[in-house]
Design a protein around this motif. Structure first.
Motif, PDB file in Angstrom:
ATOM      1  N   UNK A   1       5.914   6.470   7.392  1.00  0.00           N
ATOM      2  CA  UNK A   1       4.513   6.342   6.971  1.00  0.00           C
ATOM      3  C   UNK A   1       3.933   5.027   7.479  1.00  0.00           C
ATOM      4  N   UNK A   2       4.716   3.964   7.406  1.00  0.00           N
ATOM      5  CA  UNK A   2       4.245   2.660   7.884  1.00  0.00           C
ATOM      6  C   UNK A   2       4.020   2.679   9.396  1.00  0.00           C
ATOM      7  N   UNK A   3       4.877   3.382  10.128  1.00  0.00           N
ATOM      8  CA  UNK A   3       4.730   3.470  11.580  1.00  0.00           C
ATOM      9  C   UNK A   3       3.471   4.260  11.958  1.00  0.00           C
ATOM     10  N   UNK A   4       3.103   5.241  11.148  1.00  0.00           N
ATOM     11  CA  UNK A   4       1.922   6.059  11.412  1.00  0.00           C
ATOM     12  C   UNK A   4       0.629   5.245  11.313  1.00  0.00           C
ATOM     13  N   UNK A   5       0.675   4.159  10.578  1.00  0.00           N
ATOM     14  CA  UNK A   5      -0.535   3.377  10.334  1.00  0.00           C
ATOM     15  C   UNK A   5      -1.144   2.825  11.619  1.00  0.00           C
ATOM     16  N   UNK A   6      -0.312   2.540  12.600  1.00  0.00           N
ATOM     17  CA  UNK A   6      -0.810   1.952  13.852  1.00  0.00           C
ATOM     18  C   UNK A   6      -1.881   2.819  14.513  1.00  0.00           C
ATOM     19  N   UNK A   7      -1.736   4.121  14.400  1.00  0.00           N
ATOM     20  CA  UNK A   7      -2.697   5.013  15.067  1.00  0.00           C
ATOM     21  C   UNK A   7      -4.060   5.017  14.374  1.00  0.00           C
ATOM     22  N   UNK A   8      -4.127   4.514  13.133  1.00  0.00           N
ATOM     23  CA  UNK A   8      -5.379   4.495  12.380  1.00  0.00           C
ATOM     24  C   UNK A   8      -6.006   3.097  12.316  1.00  0.00           C
ATOM     25  N   UNK A   9      -5.400   2.119  12.974  1.00  0.00           N
ATOM     26  CA  UNK A   9      -5.841   0.728  12.918  1.00  0.00           C
ATOM     27  C   UNK A   9      -7.241   0.558  13.511  1.00  0.00           C
ATOM     28  N   UNK A  10      -8.119  -0.169  12.779  1.00  0.00           N
ATOM     29  CA  UNK A  10      -9.478  -0.432  13.225  1.00  0.00           C
ATOM     30  C   UNK A  10      -9.651  -1.911  13.565  1.00  0.00           C
ATOM     31  N   UNK A  11      -9.134  -2.794  12.702  1.00  0.00           N
ATOM     32  CA  UNK A  11      -9.295  -4.227  12.908  1.00  0.00           C
ATOM     33  C   UNK A  11      -8.723  -5.012  11.746  1.00  0.00           C
ATOM     34  N   UNK A  12      -8.989  -6.302  11.750  1.00  0.00           N
ATOM     35  CA  UNK A  12      -8.514  -7.196  10.695  1.00  0.00           C
ATOM     36  C   UNK A  12      -9.617  -7.364   9.657  1.00  0.00           C
ATOM     37  N   UNK A  13      -9.216  -7.716   8.445  1.00  0.00           N
ATOM     38  CA  UNK A  13     -10.197  -7.987   7.394  1.00  0.00           C
ATOM     39  C   UNK A  13     -10.402  -9.495   7.295  1.00  0.00           C
ATOM     40  N   UNK A  14     -11.625  -9.903   7.111  1.00  0.00           N
ATOM     41  CA  UNK A  14     -11.936 -11.314   6.870  1.00  0.00           C
ATOM     42  C   UNK A  14     -11.545 -11.592   5.421  1.00  0.00           C
ATOM     43  N   UNK A  15     -10.442 -12.297   5.237  1.00  0.00           N
ATOM     44  CA  UNK A  15      -9.875 -12.513   3.903  1.00  0.00           C
ATOM     45  C   UNK A  15     -10.821 -13.249   2.968  1.00  0.00           C
ATOM     46  N   UNK A  16     -11.760 -13.997   3.525  1.00  0.00           N
ATOM     47  CA  UNK A  16     -12.687 -14.736   2.660  1.00  0.00           C
ATOM     48  C   UNK A  16     -13.670 -13.806   1.967  1.00  0.00           C
ATOM     49  N   UNK A  17     -13.775 -12.566   2.420  1.00  0.00           N
ATOM     50  CA  UNK A  17     -14.720 -11.629   1.800  1.00  0.00           C
ATOM     51  C   UNK A  17     -14.082 -10.819   0.673  1.00  0.00           C
ATOM     52  N   UNK A  18     -12.772 -10.958   0.496  1.00  0.00           N
ATOM     53  CA  UNK A  18     -12.087 -10.237  -0.579  1.00  0.00           C
ATOM     54  C   UNK A  18     -11.981 -11.160  -1.779  1.00  0.00           C
ATOM     55  N   UNK A  19     -12.495 -10.739  -2.924  1.00  0.00           N
ATOM     56  CA  UNK A  19     -12.411 -11.595  -4.116  1.00  0.00           C
ATOM     57  C   UNK A  19     -10.955 -11.895  -4.460  1.00  0.00           C
ATOM     58  N   UNK A  20     -10.712 -13.115  -4.887  1.00  0.00           N
ATOM     59  CA  UNK A  20      -9.345 -13.471  -5.264  1.00  0.00           C
ATOM     60  C   UNK A  20      -8.999 -12.795  -6.584  1.00  0.00           C
ATOM     61  N   UNK A  21      -7.725 -12.523  -6.742  1.00  0.00           N
ATOM     62  CA  UNK A  21      -7.270 -11.856  -7.957  1.00  0.00           C
ATOM     63  C   UNK A  21      -7.211 -12.876  -9.083  1.00  0.00           C
ATOM     64  N   UNK A  22      -7.638 -12.443 -10.244  1.00  0.00           N
ATOM     65  CA  UNK A  22      -7.588 -13.333 -11.398  1.00  0.00           C
ATOM     66  C   UNK A  22      -6.333 -13.043 -12.197  1.00  0.00           C
TER      67      UNK A  22
END
Length: 134
Positions: free
Chosen positions: A68-89
């Protein structure tokens, strides 16, 4: 899809939240899983419910196989800008009154000091009544 070095924001990814267009964030990477929705063993609802947020914990909690992890490569779009994800409380439990063992022990001792003599008196009366009836 292929890797073209795109850096996306959470807002960009959150727009892709339907059966016709479904993107997920897993491990800091963005995947377009639209074509995989019908084939996902857990059903499409599982994937659709993970849109608009960082789905890494959801993905890891299930324990996906290496296939399943190997299959992910075919669906890859890009990286996420980590600063836009709220930090976990961190979960902070609500304040509760302090449990005072000494007060509880005192109460139990006082209760027993009251009940034990009553039980002894009751047994004495019961034995006396029982012996008179014989």
């Amino acid at each position: 899809m292929g890797s073209d070095g795109k850096v996306l924001t959470l807002e960009d990814v959150a727009k892709h939240n339907s059966k016709e267009d479904c993107w997920l964030i897993i491990g800091g990477k963005v995947y377009d899983v639209t074509k995989f929705l019908d084939d996902h063993p857990g059903g499409d609802d599982v994937l659709l419910s993970a849109t608009g947020k960082d789905a890494t914990d959801d993905f890891e909690d299930v324990g996906h196989s290496t296939t399943a992890r190997a299959m992910m490569d075919e669906y890859f779009v890009g990286e996420i800008d980590a600063t836009t994800i709220p930090s976990k409380t961190k979960y902070v439990p609500p304040k509760q009154p302090h449990y005072n063992q000494d007060k509880t022990s005192d109460f139990i001792i006082k209760l027993l000091q009251f009940l034990v003599p009553l039980v002894i008196l009751g047994l004495a009366v019961g034995v006396r009544i029982y012996t008179k009836s014989e």
